[in-house]
Design a protein around this motif. Structure first.
Motif, PDB file in Angstrom:
ATOM      1  N   PHE A 210      50.810 -12.504 -24.476  1.00  0.00           N
ATOM      2  CA  PHE A 210      49.905 -13.932 -25.608  1.00  0.00           C
ATOM      3  C   PHE A 210      48.624 -13.000 -26.103  1.00  0.00           C
ATOM      4  O   PHE A 210      48.855 -13.787 -27.542  1.00  0.00           O
ATOM      5  N   ALA A 211      47.976 -12.027 -25.686  1.00  0.00           N
ATOM      6  CA  ALA A 211      46.485 -11.684 -25.911  1.00  0.00           C
ATOM      7  C   ALA A 211      46.788 -11.252 -27.458  1.00  0.00           C
ATOM      8  O   ALA A 211      46.066 -11.526 -27.846  1.00  0.00           O
ATOM      9  N   GLU A 212      47.957 -10.240 -27.082  1.00  0.00           N
ATOM     10  CA  GLU A 212      48.464  -9.719 -28.260  1.00  0.00           C
ATOM     11  C   GLU A 212      48.645 -10.148 -29.336  1.00  0.00           C
ATOM     12  O   GLU A 212      49.099 -10.081 -30.499  1.00  0.00           O
ATOM     13  N   TYR A 213      49.954 -10.623 -28.616  1.00  0.00           N
ATOM     14  CA  TYR A 213      50.746 -11.912 -29.269  1.00  0.00           C
ATOM     15  C   TYR A 213      49.942 -12.538 -30.409  1.00  0.00           C
ATOM     16  O   TYR A 213      50.129 -12.738 -31.824  1.00  0.00           O
ATOM     17  N   THR A 214      48.239 -13.375 -29.748  1.00  0.00           N
ATOM     18  CA  THR A 214      48.078 -14.052 -31.136  1.00  0.00           C
ATOM     19  C   THR A 214      47.200 -13.087 -31.635  1.00  0.00           C
ATOM     20  O   THR A 214      46.979 -13.427 -32.949  1.00  0.00           O
ATOM     21  N   GLY A 215      46.552 -11.657 -31.049  1.00  0.00           N
ATOM     22  CA  GLY A 215      45.828 -11.085 -31.672  1.00  0.00           C
ATOM     23  C   GLY A 215      47.038 -10.604 -32.920  1.00  0.00           C
ATOM     24  O   GLY A 215      46.492 -10.348 -34.564  1.00  0.00           O
ATOM     25  N   ARG A 216      48.511 -10.441 -32.791  1.00  0.00           N
ATOM     26  CA  ARG A 216      48.773  -9.740 -34.508  1.00  0.00           C
ATOM     27  C   ARG A 216      48.997 -10.533 -34.562  1.00  0.00           C
ATOM     28  O   ARG A 216      49.186 -10.266 -36.530  1.00  0.00           O
ATOM     29  N   ALA A 218      46.857 -13.322 -35.697  1.00  0.00           N
ATOM     30  CA  ALA A 218      45.430 -13.238 -36.482  1.00  0.00           C
ATOM     31  C   ALA A 218      45.060 -12.478 -37.470  1.00  0.00           C
ATOM     32  O   ALA A 218      44.700 -12.511 -38.278  1.00  0.00           O
ATOM     33  N   SER A 219      45.942 -10.733 -36.776  1.00  0.00           N
ATOM     34  CA  SER A 219      45.842  -9.856 -38.568  1.00  0.00           C
ATOM     35  C   SER A 219      46.537  -9.678 -39.320  1.00  0.00           C
ATOM     36  O   SER A 219      46.396  -9.101 -40.408  1.00  0.00           O
ATOM     37  N   SER A 220      47.107 -10.920 -39.070  1.00  0.00           N
ATOM     38  CA  SER A 220      48.148 -10.553 -40.521  1.00  0.00           C
ATOM     39  C   SER A 220      48.082 -11.870 -41.389  1.00  0.00           C
ATOM     40  O   SER A 220      48.465 -12.757 -42.324  1.00  0.00           O
TER      41      SER A 220
END
Length: 225
Positions: A210-216, A218-220
């Motif tokens: 989930f941390a990577e999911y939300t990070g992607r 946020a980066s978009s």
């Protein structure tokens, strides 16, 4: 109490209660319900345990729904795409990732659980504060993505990205291991640490970090200006 799991993408668990039976969830966890249920919000176990639940990713207050008539229906829905894992806490004692608790019978108590080594949690991101399910009865846990089960033999080791560790039996030992090699750390794309799980016992993994999911996500998001 009877239950059924509904949906595939963002699932829910729908529970049918007899008169006098109750379910508890974190604040805001209820999705829909029939008539004949009363709500009471409280800090179950006292303020100290309520604060512990906050550290483990849950709300300070637990909402308890009690059936005042036969066959009252209430549903609790997941918040992200994934699965719902039913657990009979009377038979299986689990240590879970923070935020995994969705709902349970009131005889189940989710409480904060600390790893034995402070360094494990301090450097392991999500690892330091976990949840332990105690008591008796049914609990329902929210899985991010799909669920993968591994049965580890005595001394058998799995190394997992911390965000993909969902839950494990209390017989499984848990620690954080540093990724070796500066090039691997800088260019491997897997971060600095991995979770080391050692059997015997069952381990539950989740395919969504989930941390990577939300990070992607946020980066978009376009930045202002």
């Amino acid at each position: 109490m009877e239950y059924k799991l509904i949906g595939n993408v963002i699932p829910a668990v729908e529970v049918t209660l007899h008169k006098g039976e109750a379910m508890q969830t974190q604040s805001g966890g209820m999705a829909w319900m029939s008539q004949g249920l009363t709500l009471e919000s409280n800090v179950k176990g006292g303020l100290a345990r309520g604060i512990g639940r906050m550290f483990s990713g849950e709300s300070l207050f637990l909402a308890t729904y009690t059936a005042e008539k036969e066959n009252a229906v209430i549903a609790f829905a997941a918040t992200v795409p994934g699965k719902i894992l039913p657990v009979n806490v009377s038979e299986t004692k689990l240590i879970c990732q923070k935020g995994a608790f969705l709902c349970s019978q009131t005889t189940v108590e989710p409480k904060v659980s600390f790893t034995k080594k402070f360094s494990s949690g301090f450097f392991g991101g999500e690892g330091f504060i976990l949840q332990e399910l105690t008591g008796t009865g049914m609990a329902f846990l929210e899985v991010d993505g799909d669920l993968v089960e591994k049965n580890l033999g005595p001394g058998e080791v799995y190394k997992v990205d911390t965000g993909n560790v969902f839950a494990f039996e209390k017989s499984v030992s848990y620690e954080i291991e540093t990724v070796k090699g500066i090039k691997n750390v800088l260019f491997g794309g897997e971060g600095l640490f991995l979770t080391k799980l050692t059997g015997p016992g069952k381990v539950y993994l989740q395919t969504m970090n989930f941390a990577e999911y939300t990070g992607r996500i946020a980066s978009s998001i376009p930045s202002k200006g």
